[in-house]
Design an enzyme around this catalytic site. Structure first.
Site, PDB file in Angstrom:
ATOM      1  N   HIS A  18       0.841  -1.209   0.000  1.00 36.01           N
ATOM      2  CA  HIS A  18       0.000   0.000   0.000  1.00 36.01           C
ATOM      3  C   HIS A  18       0.875   1.257   0.000  1.00 36.01           C
ATOM      4  O   HIS A  18       0.618   2.211  -0.739  1.00 36.01           O
ATOM      5  CB  HIS A  18      -0.867   0.061   1.261  1.00 36.01           C
ATOM      6  CG  HIS A  18      -1.865  -1.049   1.414  1.00 36.01           C
ATOM      7  ND1 HIS A  18      -1.931  -1.838   2.535  1.00 36.01           N
ATOM      8  CD2 HIS A  18      -2.864  -1.475   0.595  1.00 36.01           C
ATOM      9  CE1 HIS A  18      -2.930  -2.712   2.411  1.00 36.01           C
ATOM     10  NE2 HIS A  18      -3.498  -2.529   1.239  1.00 36.01           N
ATOM     11  N   LYS A  42     -16.678  -5.484  11.492  1.00 34.37           N
ATOM     12  CA  LYS A  42     -16.722  -6.829  12.066  1.00 34.37           C
ATOM     13  C   LYS A  42     -15.695  -7.775  11.465  1.00 34.37           C
ATOM     14  O   LYS A  42     -15.182  -8.631  12.126  1.00 34.37           O
ATOM     15  CB  LYS A  42     -18.134  -7.404  11.908  1.00 34.37           C
ATOM     16  CG  LYS A  42     -19.059  -6.795  12.938  1.00 34.37           C
ATOM     17  CD  LYS A  42     -20.420  -7.455  12.991  1.00 34.37           C
ATOM     18  CE  LYS A  42     -21.346  -6.627  13.845  1.00 34.37           C
ATOM     19  NZ  LYS A  42     -22.493  -6.131  13.097  1.00 34.37           N
ATOM     20  N   ARG A  91      -1.957  -6.317  -8.264  1.00 31.68           N
ATOM     21  CA  ARG A  91      -0.996  -7.404  -8.122  1.00 31.68           C
ATOM     22  C   ARG A  91      -1.246  -8.419  -9.233  1.00 31.68           C
ATOM     23  O   ARG A  91      -2.316  -8.410  -9.838  1.00 31.68           O
ATOM     24  CB  ARG A  91      -1.143  -8.079  -6.753  1.00 31.68           C
ATOM     25  CG  ARG A  91      -0.615  -7.235  -5.631  1.00 31.68           C
ATOM     26  CD  ARG A  91      -1.198  -7.640  -4.313  1.00 31.68           C
ATOM     27  NE  ARG A  91      -2.629  -7.373  -4.285  1.00 31.68           N
ATOM     28  CZ  ARG A  91      -3.402  -7.539  -3.218  1.00 31.68           C
ATOM     29  NH1 ARG A  91      -2.890  -7.979  -2.105  1.00 31.68           N
ATOM     30  NH2 ARG A  91      -4.682  -7.264  -3.266  1.00 31.68           N
ATOM     31  N   SER A 129      -2.627  -7.795   3.128  1.00 28.07           N
ATOM     32  CA  SER A 129      -2.854  -7.643   4.569  1.00 28.07           C
ATOM     33  C   SER A 129      -3.233  -8.990   5.177  1.00 28.07           C
ATOM     34  O   SER A 129      -2.762  -9.346   6.257  1.00 28.07           O
ATOM     35  CB  SER A 129      -3.974  -6.628   4.816  1.00 28.07           C
ATOM     36  OG  SER A 129      -3.637  -5.385   4.293  1.00 28.07           O
TER      37      SER A 129
HETATM   38  P1  ADP Z   1      -9.808  -3.509  -0.456  1.00 24.25           P
HETATM   39  O1  ADP Z   1     -10.661  -4.191   0.572  1.00 24.25           O
HETATM   40  O2  ADP Z   1     -10.440  -2.291  -1.040  1.00 24.25           O
HETATM   41  O3  ADP Z   1      -9.220  -4.418  -1.518  1.00 24.25           O
HETATM   42  P2  ADP Z   1      -7.115  -3.377   0.589  1.00 24.25           P
HETATM   43  O4  ADP Z   1      -6.657  -2.632   1.800  1.00 24.25           O
HETATM   44  O5  ADP Z   1      -6.943  -4.840   0.577  1.00 24.25           O
HETATM   45  O6  ADP Z   1      -8.616  -2.935   0.408  1.00 24.25           O
HETATM   46  O7  ADP Z   1      -6.393  -2.785  -0.707  1.00 24.25           O
HETATM   47  C1  ADP Z   1      -6.465  -1.437  -1.049  1.00 24.25           C
HETATM   48  C2  ADP Z   1      -5.770  -1.241  -2.382  1.00 24.25           C
HETATM   49  O8  ADP Z   1      -4.391  -1.538  -2.262  1.00 24.25           O
HETATM   50  C3  ADP Z   1      -6.295  -2.141  -3.511  1.00 24.25           C
HETATM   51  O9  ADP Z   1      -6.259  -1.422  -4.719  1.00 24.25           O
HETATM   52  C4  ADP Z   1      -5.288  -3.256  -3.547  1.00 24.25           C
HETATM   53  O10 ADP Z   1      -5.229  -3.862  -4.823  1.00 24.25           O
HETATM   54  C5  ADP Z   1      -4.019  -2.481  -3.236  1.00 24.25           C
HETATM   55  N1  ADP Z   1      -2.987  -3.362  -2.710  1.00 24.25           N
HETATM   56  C6  ADP Z   1      -3.066  -4.208  -1.669  1.00 24.25           C
HETATM   57  N2  ADP Z   1      -1.898  -4.867  -1.500  1.00 24.25           N
HETATM   58  C7  ADP Z   1      -1.058  -4.415  -2.470  1.00 24.25           C
HETATM   59  C8  ADP Z   1       0.278  -4.726  -2.863  1.00 24.25           C
HETATM   60  N3  ADP Z   1       0.969  -5.649  -2.225  1.00 24.25           N
HETATM   61  N4  ADP Z   1       0.810  -4.063  -3.909  1.00 24.25           N
HETATM   62  C9  ADP Z   1       0.071  -3.135  -4.566  1.00 24.25           C
HETATM   63  N5  ADP Z   1      -1.197  -2.810  -4.274  1.00 24.25           N
HETATM   64  C10 ADP Z   1      -1.756  -3.437  -3.241  1.00 24.25           C
END
Ligand code: ADP
Length: 159
Positions: A18, A42, A91, A129
């Protein structure tokens, strides 16, 4: 006019994947608003304040980045914040179809906001995450995935 983008997500917790997207977006736009979605409490390990705090800690050196919570439709929230672009990270494999669908949904909601996807860096392609939380729960090393600040909070939370 200021070019503002909106980077939405759950960030439970924020990872280097992120942070990389936020840094790169901040090189492309005058302002980056990181929108932390406050509607899935939740199913999240961290509450909204904890998730925001960890992002703020990670981006404190980036002066054009703002972190805020939201509950609205993403496209509407972006527009309400003056953003003309929604930024998402891609990704390999896992994200493309989902993001394409979301971009179309957002486009249907409003054509005043454009979705931009930034390709994840090679070293963060497999980073998520949920994977980070799983590894932490099993006692694995997560130094490559999250900042020390997040790591300490994760360890405390799991304990
Ligand atoms: P969501 O529930 O909206 O997917 P996330 O917190 O999982 O929320 O992800 C937010 C954004 O960050 C999304 O666009 C996701 O693709 C991107 N993202 C998550 N992990 C990575 C990563 N390792 N590299 C690049 N982008 C990422």
């Amino acid at each position: 006019m200021k070019r503002i983008c909106f980077f939405p997500g759950t960030f439970d917790p924020v990872t280097y994947g992120h942070i990389d997207i936020i840094e790169r977006a901040s090189n492309l736009f005058d302002e980056v608003i990181v929108g932390v979605y406050d509607g899935k409490e939740k199913s999240c390990l961290f509450n909204i304040d904890e998730r925001i705090d960890m992002i703020e800690n990670a981006v404190q050196s980036l002066k054009t980045v703002i972190v805020k919570r939201y509950r609205n439709l993403t496209a509407i929230e972006a527009i309400m914040n003056g953003a003309g672009w929604i930024v998402r990270g891609l990704r390999i494999g896992i994200d493309f179809e989902y993001e394409r669908g979301m971009a179309m949904v957002n486009r249907t909601i409003s054509n005043r906001v454009e979705t931009i996807c930034l390709m994840s860096r090679l070293e963060y392609q497999i980073l998520s995450s949920s994977r980070t939380k799983e590894i932490a729960k099993l006692g694995g090393n997560i130094d490559q995935f999250v900042t020390n600040y997040v790591k300490n909070r994760l360890i405390k939370k799991i304990a």
